[in-house]
Design an enzyme around this catalytic site. Sequence first.
Site, PDB file in Angstrom:
ATOM      1  N   ARG A  15     -15.712   2.835  -5.659  1.00 34.50           N
ATOM      2  CA  ARG A  15     -14.269   2.932  -5.342  1.00 34.50           C
ATOM      3  C   ARG A  15     -13.683   1.539  -5.065  1.00 34.50           C
ATOM      4  O   ARG A  15     -12.955   0.980  -5.876  1.00 34.50           O
ATOM      5  CB  ARG A  15     -14.073   3.883  -4.137  1.00 34.50           C
ATOM      6  CG  ARG A  15     -12.625   4.314  -3.924  1.00 34.50           C
ATOM      7  CD  ARG A  15     -11.753   3.303  -3.221  1.00 34.50           C
ATOM      8  NE  ARG A  15     -12.260   2.895  -1.921  1.00 34.50           N
ATOM      9  CZ  ARG A  15     -11.741   1.879  -1.235  1.00 34.50           C
ATOM     10  NH1 ARG A  15     -10.729   1.172  -1.706  1.00 34.50           N
ATOM     11  NH2 ARG A  15     -12.256   1.540  -0.063  1.00 34.50           N
ATOM     12  N   ASP A  16     -14.026   0.949  -3.928  1.00 33.40           N
ATOM     13  CA  ASP A  16     -13.420  -0.352  -3.579  1.00 33.40           C
ATOM     14  C   ASP A  16     -13.857  -1.412  -4.583  1.00 33.40           C
ATOM     15  O   ASP A  16     -13.079  -2.299  -4.955  1.00 33.40           O
ATOM     16  CB  ASP A  16     -13.869  -0.757  -2.166  1.00 33.40           C
ATOM     17  CG  ASP A  16     -12.897  -1.694  -1.462  1.00 33.40           C
ATOM     18  OD1 ASP A  16     -11.897  -2.081  -2.090  1.00 33.40           O
ATOM     19  OD2 ASP A  16     -13.135  -2.035  -0.302  1.00 33.40           O
ATOM     20  N   HIS A 207     -16.171  -2.436   7.826  1.00 27.42           N
ATOM     21  CA  HIS A 207     -15.979  -2.625   6.380  1.00 27.42           C
ATOM     22  C   HIS A 207     -15.571  -4.082   6.179  1.00 27.42           C
ATOM     23  O   HIS A 207     -14.438  -4.461   6.443  1.00 27.42           O
ATOM     24  CB  HIS A 207     -14.873  -1.657   5.949  1.00 27.42           C
ATOM     25  CG  HIS A 207     -14.417  -1.745   4.527  1.00 27.42           C
ATOM     26  ND1 HIS A 207     -14.744  -0.788   3.579  1.00 27.42           N
ATOM     27  CD2 HIS A 207     -13.624  -2.629   3.885  1.00 27.42           C
ATOM     28  CE1 HIS A 207     -14.165  -1.095   2.424  1.00 27.42           C
ATOM     29  NE2 HIS A 207     -13.474  -2.215   2.586  1.00 27.42           N
ATOM     30  N   HIS A 209     -15.153  -7.408   3.810  1.00 25.29           N
ATOM     31  CA  HIS A 209     -15.140  -8.152   2.545  1.00 25.29           C
ATOM     32  C   HIS A 209     -15.734  -9.524   2.874  1.00 25.29           C
ATOM     33  O   HIS A 209     -15.857  -9.898   4.041  1.00 25.29           O
ATOM     34  CB  HIS A 209     -13.712  -8.227   1.991  1.00 25.29           C
ATOM     35  CG  HIS A 209     -13.249  -6.901   1.449  1.00 25.29           C
ATOM     36  ND1 HIS A 209     -13.101  -6.646   0.111  1.00 25.29           N
ATOM     37  CD2 HIS A 209     -12.924  -5.743   2.071  1.00 25.29           C
ATOM     38  CE1 HIS A 209     -12.703  -5.403  -0.071  1.00 25.29           C
ATOM     39  NE2 HIS A 209     -12.583  -4.817   1.114  1.00 25.29           N
ATOM     40  N   CYS A 240      -8.843  -5.608  -3.379  1.00 26.17           N
ATOM     41  CA  CYS A 240      -7.779  -4.608  -3.316  1.00 26.17           C
ATOM     42  C   CYS A 240      -6.583  -5.150  -4.091  1.00 26.17           C
ATOM     43  O   CYS A 240      -6.168  -6.281  -3.864  1.00 26.17           O
ATOM     44  CB  CYS A 240      -7.395  -4.336  -1.858  1.00 26.17           C
ATOM     45  SG  CYS A 240      -5.946  -3.282  -1.700  1.00 26.17           S
ATOM     46  N   ASN A 249     -16.492  -7.023  -1.679  1.00 27.92           N
ATOM     47  CA  ASN A 249     -17.057  -6.476  -0.447  1.00 27.92           C
ATOM     48  C   ASN A 249     -18.394  -7.152  -0.184  1.00 27.92           C
ATOM     49  O   ASN A 249     -19.019  -7.711  -1.094  1.00 27.92           O
ATOM     50  CB  ASN A 249     -17.305  -4.972  -0.604  1.00 27.92           C
ATOM     51  CG  ASN A 249     -16.023  -4.174  -0.708  1.00 27.92           C
ATOM     52  OD1 ASN A 249     -15.376  -4.147  -1.742  1.00 27.92           O
ATOM     53  ND2 ASN A 249     -15.662  -3.529   0.377  1.00 27.92           N
TER      54      ASN A 249
HETATM   55  P1  HMG Z   1       4.848   6.583  -3.866  1.00 34.42           P
HETATM   56  O1  HMG Z   1       5.259   6.037  -5.181  1.00 34.42           O
HETATM   57  O2  HMG Z   1       5.632   6.165  -2.666  1.00 34.42           O
HETATM   58  O3  HMG Z   1       4.705   8.150  -3.810  1.00 34.42           O
HETATM   59  O4  HMG Z   1       3.323   6.207  -3.681  1.00 34.42           O
HETATM   60  P2  HMG Z   1       5.454   9.363  -4.368  1.00 34.42           P
HETATM   61  O5  HMG Z   1       5.137  10.508  -3.482  1.00 34.42           O
HETATM   62  O6  HMG Z   1       6.901   9.004  -4.637  1.00 34.42           O
HETATM   63  O7  HMG Z   1       4.740   9.616  -5.764  1.00 34.42           O
HETATM   64  C1  HMG Z   1       4.870   8.765  -6.873  1.00 34.42           C
HETATM   65  C2  HMG Z   1       4.052   9.342  -8.029  1.00 34.42           C
HETATM   66  O8  HMG Z   1       2.676   9.334  -7.683  1.00 34.42           O
HETATM   67  C3  HMG Z   1       4.410  10.803  -8.319  1.00 34.42           C
HETATM   68  O9  HMG Z   1       4.173  11.000  -9.705  1.00 34.42           O
HETATM   69  C4  HMG Z   1       3.366  11.561  -7.532  1.00 34.42           C
HETATM   70  O10 HMG Z   1       3.113  12.843  -8.042  1.00 34.42           O
HETATM   71  C5  HMG Z   1       2.151  10.675  -7.712  1.00 34.42           C
HETATM   72  P3  HMG Z   1       5.404  11.050 -10.755  1.00 34.42           P
HETATM   73  O11 HMG Z   1       6.256  12.175 -10.277  1.00 34.42           O
HETATM   74  O12 HMG Z   1       6.077   9.706 -10.627  1.00 34.42           O
HETATM   75  O13 HMG Z   1       4.695  11.251 -12.052  1.00 34.42           O
HETATM   76  N1  HMG Z   1       1.193  10.827  -6.621  1.00 34.42           N
HETATM   77  C6  HMG Z   1      -0.120  10.998  -6.831  1.00 34.42           C
HETATM   78  N2  HMG Z   1      -0.840  11.096  -7.957  1.00 34.42           N
HETATM   79  C7  HMG Z   1      -2.180  11.278  -7.805  1.00 34.42           C
HETATM   80  N3  HMG Z   1      -2.797  11.352  -6.604  1.00 34.42           N
HETATM   81  C8  HMG Z   1      -2.092  11.268  -5.475  1.00 34.42           C
HETATM   82  C9  HMG Z   1      -0.688  11.083  -5.555  1.00 34.42           C
HETATM   83  N4  HMG Z   1       0.286  10.958  -4.645  1.00 34.42           N
HETATM   84  C10 HMG Z   1       1.439  10.811  -5.304  1.00 34.42           C
HETATM   85  N5  HMG Z   1      -2.715  11.350  -4.300  1.00 34.42           N
HETATM   86  C11 HMG Z   1       1.150   6.553  -2.750  1.00 34.42           C
HETATM   87  C12 HMG Z   1       2.636   6.537  -2.492  1.00 34.42           C
HETATM   88  C13 HMG Z   1       0.445   6.599  -1.412  1.00 34.42           C
HETATM   89  C14 HMG Z   1       0.790   7.789  -3.582  1.00 34.42           C
HETATM   90  C15 HMG Z   1       0.765   5.274  -3.534  1.00 34.42           C
HETATM   91  O14 HMG Z   1       1.272   4.190  -2.824  1.00 34.42           O
HETATM   92  C16 HMG Z   1      -0.689   5.110  -3.734  1.00 34.42           C
HETATM   93  O15 HMG Z   1      -1.322   5.875  -4.452  1.00 34.42           O
HETATM   94  N6  HMG Z   1      -1.282   4.066  -3.109  1.00 34.42           N
HETATM   95  C17 HMG Z   1      -2.696   3.807  -3.187  1.00 34.42           C
HETATM   96  C18 HMG Z   1      -2.983   2.347  -3.126  1.00 34.42           C
HETATM   97  C19 HMG Z   1      -4.468   2.132  -3.160  1.00 34.42           C
HETATM   98  O16 HMG Z   1      -5.230   2.970  -3.620  1.00 34.42           O
HETATM   99  N7  HMG Z   1      -4.910   0.954  -2.670  1.00 34.42           N
HETATM  100  C20 HMG Z   1      -6.287   0.610  -2.661  1.00 34.42           C
HETATM  101  C21 HMG Z   1      -7.090   1.436  -1.700  1.00 34.42           C
HETATM  102  S1  HMG Z   1      -6.919   0.937  -0.001  1.00 34.42           S
HETATM  103  C22 HMG Z   1      -8.071  -0.353   0.162  1.00 34.42           C
HETATM  104  O17 HMG Z   1      -8.618  -0.817  -0.806  1.00 34.42           O
HETATM  105  C23 HMG Z   1      -8.433  -0.826   1.527  1.00 34.42           C
HETATM  106  C24 HMG Z   1      -9.812  -0.301   2.006  1.00 34.42           C
HETATM  107  O18 HMG Z   1     -10.847  -0.702   1.113  1.00 34.42           O
HETATM  108  C25 HMG Z   1     -10.123  -0.869   3.385  1.00 34.42           C
HETATM  109  C26 HMG Z   1      -9.876  -2.382   3.437  1.00 34.42           C
HETATM  110  O19 HMG Z   1     -10.621  -3.155   2.836  1.00 34.42           O
HETATM  111  O20 HMG Z   1      -8.866  -2.728   4.095  1.00 34.42           O
HETATM  112  C27 HMG Z   1      -9.827   1.224   2.121  1.00 34.42           C
HETATM  113 MG    MG Z   2     -11.825  -2.652   1.147  1.00 32.44          MG
END
Ligand code: HMG
Ligand code: MG
Length: 287
Positions: A15-16, A207, A209, A240, A249
């Site tokens: 994933r990450d 966690h 990096h 990310c 990581n």
């Molecule tokens: P948004 O654009 O504000 O949300 O995104 P929305 O509700 O307006 O939806 C927009 C579109 O996304 C819609 O589709 C929804 O249906 C769809 P459309 O009508 O335009 O075709 N949608 C989804 N589709 C699939 N699965 C879902 C989902 N939700 C909505 N769950 C949202 C808000 C949170 C969805 C968006 O910002 C997002 O997906 N963000 C994820 C970002 C991400 O994954 N970042 C990396 C992971 S975090 C990380 O790496 C840190 C970590 O490792 C720890 C660290 O190191 O700090 C964990």
């Molecule tokens: Mg991370």
Amino acid sequence: MAEDRNVTIVEVGPRDGLQNEKGVISTEDKLELIRLLADAGVRRIEATAFVSPKWVPQMTDHDAVMRNAVRRPGLLLSALVPNEKGALAAIAAGAQELAVFASASETFAQKNTNCTIAESIERFRPVLTLAREHGLPVRGYVSCAVDCPYEGAINPAAVREVAESLVGIGCGEIAVADTIGRARPERVDAMLAAVRQSVLADHLACHFHDTSGQALANVDVALGHGVRIFDSAVAGLGGCPYAPGAAGNLATRDLVLHLNDRGFRQPVDLEMLALAEALARQMKASK
Ligand code: HMG
Ligand code: MG
């Protein structure tokens, strides 16, 4: 009471590790990577993220990955989910654990999830309800637990507050994350001291990096605080898309060797891990 020398490694490479890769990585290769990691003895694997494909295209095949990932007794397959939609899909696909992700930085919350910290917590409530109904554990991440790529140093009290909110809605494990991998051990120490006022060490994961080569020193600090759950990624994959400057990581091999050196027990077989590392490096090279 004897000190607990058992340590749990959470492999976040699929994933990450892969979410930031720009090239096409086939679903078959992702499934093979998960299988090789399971063969190497990893007991918890964050397999994919049920996030918006528009935001993170590399995770678009989340459904196929979770449905077809190897199942083994004693292996827990987790899915990162940002909201109820993601949780519903992850559960339908057979996720055995959910992970929600909040941030201790308002700017990062906006950049990563398009909402405030408080709004993100509200979005997680239905996720926790669904998880309870299905008997699934939920991990809550606190990103930018030390530094934010946009806001700089983060106050440990802010991290504690977000961790408290996540515990308050029912997260059983809190993973504090050095998202950009620049945290120095003194600052990790201060952050953990603050978070431990509200969360028992048993319920904490770290966690790291490894952008600045400090991750193992930070593991030592966390061990000193009683933390026994650590995230890492095979071959040090990672980053990310919404955290500029975030490198890989902490590498799983480095973590295993480091824990072994310090007499902590974990089940990963390094010879078997080499097969997963070879595939992970091939995935990076082919982009
Ligand atoms: P948004 O654009 O504000 O949300 O995104 P929305 O509700 O307006 O939806 C927009 C579109 O996304 C819609 O589709 C929804 O249906 C769809 P459309 O009508 O335009 O075709 N949608 C989804 N589709 C699939 N699965 C879902 C989902 N939700 C909505 N769950 C949202 C808000 C949170 C969805 C968006 O910002 C997002 O997906 N963000 C994820 C970002 C991400 O994954 N970042 C990396 C992971 S975090 C990380 O790496 C840190 C970590 O490792 C720890 C660290 O190191 O700090 C964990
Ligand atoms: Mg991370």
